[in-house]
Design an enzyme around this catalytic site. Structure first.
Site: not given
Ligand code: UDP
Length: 336
Positions: A16, A37, A40, A121, A145, A149, A172, A192, A289
């Site tokens: 970002i 780094l 990054g 976040s 985490y 924040k 988001f 992600h 999550d």
């Molecule tokens: N997710 C998933 N499989 C993966 C990675 C992520 O099902 O291999 C799901 C994760 O459980 C969450 C959504 O995708 O519900 C978004 O996850 P991400 O890590 O991208 O972002 P977060 O919302 O955790 O910051």
């Protein structure tokens, strides 16, 4: 170039932060990137920015860099970002994300630098019943985490006592890559959803894609998120900084689109746009999550004149192009 505005971007070599640095330079700001780094990459820092390798926990180093470069503002993006890693290493996360922010604020106070934008976040909201989350929703962080924040935001608010003007931007789900292909996402390890799906689509293997939980209280049982293009986020930082220069205050804004996408919907969109088949397997929920996080972005729209412009399709297309550029995968099918 506007020499009166020099902004330090901590974490400016990251995903970002590098997009923000491009956007600041485009808008005539001088930029000093301060990055250790650890995640990054030097190659992501735009040519027009100065770079100093340093760690935000090192107050003395921060003070020197702020002073030498006559910085007038700081955008603080440096930090550790993995929710799951934070569950296993909460102390390490606290030190980088909270203690690091405290050191940066002290350094700024010592040199009378009083404009601050913080990468926060939507994770601070945690599990919520609200369909659209506004800034005054209760904060119920569900991971170390997310607690970091919230705690850092609190420290920043308290700094208004010595005159700090600040905006915390609650992102988001940042996704996508610079449309010009100059920078993009390359976390190691990647956790992600969108970049993992794109990698899988670029280089299919025999392992099915893991969907973490399909028993959430959402329409299809998978988690719902509000995906916002990283270049839209970067634009919001410049608008926030300019707004703070005009009107000093201590504030917080959600940055999202107001539209949620389930994990299944994202997978289907990646399949539709790339033409690649992706097999999936349902695995247990990932600790920390929340079921659904979707922004009410009204405040940012009204007060910062910011709206996310990119669609989920734009996000996926730009991420796909970036990933192909990284690894020079043959583009068997162009997506437009
Ligand atoms: N997710 C998933 N499989 C993966 C990675 C992520 O099902 O291999 C799901 C994760 O459980 C969450 C959504 O995708 O519900 C978004 O996850 P991400 O890590 O991208 O972002 P977060 O919302 O955790 O910051």
């Amino acid at each position: 170039m506007n020499t009166s505005q020099t902004t330090m971007v901590t974490g400016g070599a990251g995903y970002i932060g590098s997009h923000i640095t491009h956007e600041l330079l485009k808008n005539g700001h001088q930029v000093v990137v301060f990055d250790n780094l650890s995640s990054g990459q030097r190659r992501l820092i735009p040519d027009g920015a100065y770079f100093t390798k340093g760690d935000v926990r090192d107050q003395t180093h921060l003070e020197n860099v702020l002073k030498i470069n006559r910085c007038t503002a700081v955008i603080h993006c440096a930090g550790l970002i993995s929710v799951s890693e934070s569950v296993n290493a909460p102390q390490k996360y606290y030190e980088h994300n909270v203690v690091g922010t405290a050191a940066l604020l002290r350094a700024m106070q010592r040199h009378d630098i009083d404009r601050f934008i913080f990468s926060s976040s939507a994770a601070v909201y945690g599990n919520t019943e609200m369909e659209l989350i506004s800034e005054n929703a209760p904060l119920k962080p569900s991971s170390p985490y997310a607690e970091n924040k919230r705690d850092a935001e609190r420290l920043i608010r308290h700094a208004s006592r010595w005159g700090l003007a600040s905006i915390s931007l609650r992102y988001f789900n940042a996704a996508g890559a610079d449309p010009a292909g100059r920078t993009g996402e390359c976390h190691q390890p990647e956790t992600h959803l969108i970049p993992l799906l794109i990698r899988k689509a670029c280089a299919p293997d025999t392992e099915p894609f893991s969907v973490f939980g399909d028993d959430y209280p959402t329409d299809d049982g998978t988690c719902v998120r509000d995906y916002v293009h990283v270049s839209d986020l970067a634009r919001a930082h410049v608008l926030a900084l300019e707004s703070l220069i005009r009107t000093p205050r201590s504030d917080v804004y959600n940055l999202g689109t107001g539209r949620g996408w389930s994990v299944r919907e994202v997978i289907d969109t990646v399949i539709a746009l790339t033409g690649r088949q992706l097999d999936t397997v349902v695995r247990p929920r990932r600790p920390g999550d929340p079921a659904s996080l979707v922004a009410d972005p009204t405040r940012a729209e009204i007060e910062l004149q910011w709206t996310a412009r990119a669609s989920i399709e734009d996000i996926i297309r730009s991420a796909w192009r970036w990933e192909q550029k990284q690894h020079r995968y043959p583009a068997k099918r162009q997506i437009h």
